[in-house]
Design an enzyme around this catalytic site. Structure first.
Site, PDB file in Angstrom:
ATOM      1  CG  ASP A  35       5.914   3.639   0.972  1.00 57.45           C
ATOM      2  OD1 ASP A  35       6.047   4.586   1.949  1.00 57.45           O
ATOM      3  OD2 ASP A  35       4.638   3.511   0.642  1.00 57.45           O
ATOM      4  CE  LYS A  76       2.125   5.056   8.393  1.00 54.14           C
ATOM      5  NZ  LYS A  76       0.799   5.665   8.962  1.00 54.14           N
ATOM      6  CE1 TYR A 124      -3.768   2.453   0.524  1.00 52.74           C
ATOM      7  CE2 TYR A 124      -2.457   3.558   2.278  1.00 52.74           C
ATOM      8  CZ  TYR A 124      -3.545   3.549   1.325  1.00 52.74           C
ATOM      9  OH  TYR A 124      -4.091   4.698   1.657  1.00 52.74           O
TER      10      TYR A 124
END
Length: 428
Positions: free
Chosen positions: A238, A266, A143
């Site tokens: 990522d 994050k 994802y």
């Protein structure tokens, strides 16, 4: 037990799709109604009914220092005195980009954005613009945000809800996104041999975190690096989850593999909305206004988020930080594994650093297919049992759990004891 949360959920469903602003929060995979949180501090959070929980979600990864660390809160408050947004450059943006480059040397130049989806979407647009090629390659179950062309065999909330893709994504948008199984270097090699001249980039989570935690096999990341170099495609890591989580320099520092572009998020924002993409200078120089690949954002480099990020990175540089996280996470993982073994409940616990997932399966989890062998119904019962014991886990079998610097050995041991009791019930 959670009357206030139920009331809030019913109210939310009238004005918010599904009653939540991100799908996995809805508890659809584990049953029951979602908890509405009123406050959090350190390793704990409290729901709207006043119940206290030991938290292993950590806002899905950002809270590596724990919730509301005093020094980060003070940095945000100090920045807020001078204004919350300017839509103009600030010195602290430079300081954060410099700090990122120092931590992740492969990011020679850095562009700040507001979310992980923005970072990955922009990095892939840049890769296409730089190479002049249309196609990208990703892993099944990987994802990378909810951009149209990335919602192909996606993990995270899509896996949790059993959604194979997404309505509203035109077939033509997705046709240039190719997928191969995670950890299958032979499949990646075959894809490159067939499509190499058309592939702009391979985007990969160096440690998968959105099909549950899945570790790369030895040589896998190195092999992907070689394939991209051979075929002239860009390798994009990522590291929205793994950045500053597995090491101060992220997964690429831990594994010694250098990508062309990196996406961060994050932890980078210290609990506020902030992300970044960056990499080789010759590639990043194609980003507007220097180059012809356009990307912009009104709140990019928001001064409050930048202040939180700078303070968070400063605190993570303290000696012993990652050693402490490693020790706490190992204690938790060992305890949970032993508890499951004693109860006779088949599990596979995957951990690296302070991120982990307990899969309710007896199989080794090496990719999305093996992750899907997990017994999601049993996980749902485990989740509910742990919640009743005062332990808050991610409400999905296919998400990572996180240990923070605010957790203590005492809290870890309390969690293991709760797991023992719940797992004994699952074995009955």
């Amino acid at each position: 037990m959670n009357e206030r949360s139920r009331e809030l959920y019913a109210r939310a469903c009238k004005v918010i799709p599904g009653g939540v602003n991100s799908p996995v929060r809805a508890f659809r995979a584990v049953g029951g109604n979602p908890l509405f949180v009123s406050r959090a501090k350190g390793a704990h959070l409290w729901d709207a009914d006043g119940h206290e929980y030991i938290d292993y979600v950590g806002s899905w990864g950002p809270c590596i220092l724990g919730h509301a660390p005093d020094e980060v809160r003070e940095a945000i408050m100090d920045a807020a005195k001078h204004g919350s947004t300017f839509g103009a450059p600030t010195e602290r943006e430079i300081e954060l980009a410099e700090a990122v480059h120092a931590a992740v040397p492969s990011m020679a130049k850095v562009r700040l954005v507001s979310s992980g989806t923005e970072a990955t979407m922009s990095a892939l647009r840049l890769a296409r613009g730089f190479t002049g090629r249309p196609r990208i390659l990703k892993a099944d179950g990987g994802y990378h945000g909810h951009a149209d062309f990335l919602l192909v065999k996606a993990g995270s909330g899509a896996a949790t809800l059993g959604i194979p893709g997404s309505a509203g994504v035109p077939e033509g948008t997705a046709q240039d996104t190719l997928t191969v199984p995670y950890n299958d270097l032979a499949a990646a090699r075959a894809c490159f041999e067939l499509n190499g001249s058309q592939l702009a980039a391979l985007i990969i989570e160096p440690v998968a975190g959105n099909m549950g935690v899945v570790l790369p096999r030895p040589g896998y990341l190195e092999g992907l690096r070689q394939l991209c170099t051979k075929h002239g495609a860009l390798l994009i890591f990522d590291e929205v989850i793994t950045g500053f989580r597995l090491a101060y320099g992220g997964a690429q520092a831990r594994f010694g593999v250098t990508p062309d572009l990196t996406c961060l998020g994050k932890i980078l924002g210290g609990g506020l909305p902030l992300a970044a993409y960056g990499g080789r200078a010759d590639v990043m120089d194609r980003v507007a206004p220097d180059g012809d690949v356009y990307q912009a954002g009104t709140l990019s480099g928001n001064p409050l988020a930048v202040a939180a990020g700078l303070k968070t990175l400063e605190l993570l540089r303290r000696p012993g930080t990652y050693e402490k996280l490693e020790a706490l996470a190992a204690r938790l993982a060992d305890g949970l594994t032993q508890a499951a073994h004693t109860a006779g409940v088949p599990t596979y616990l995957a951990r690296i650093g302070s991120m982990m997932t307990t899969f309710f399966t007896g199989a080794d989890v090496r990719d999305y297919q093996s992750a899907k062998t997990a017994d999601t119904a049993r996980f749902g019962r485990y989740f509910t049992g742990m919640l009743q014991q005062g332990v808050y886990l991610a409400p999905s079998q296919f998400e990572a759990g996180f240990v923070s610097l605010a957790h203590t050995e005492k809290l870890i041991d309390r969690t293991i004891e709760a797991a023992r009791e719940v797992l004994r019930g699952l074995a009955a």
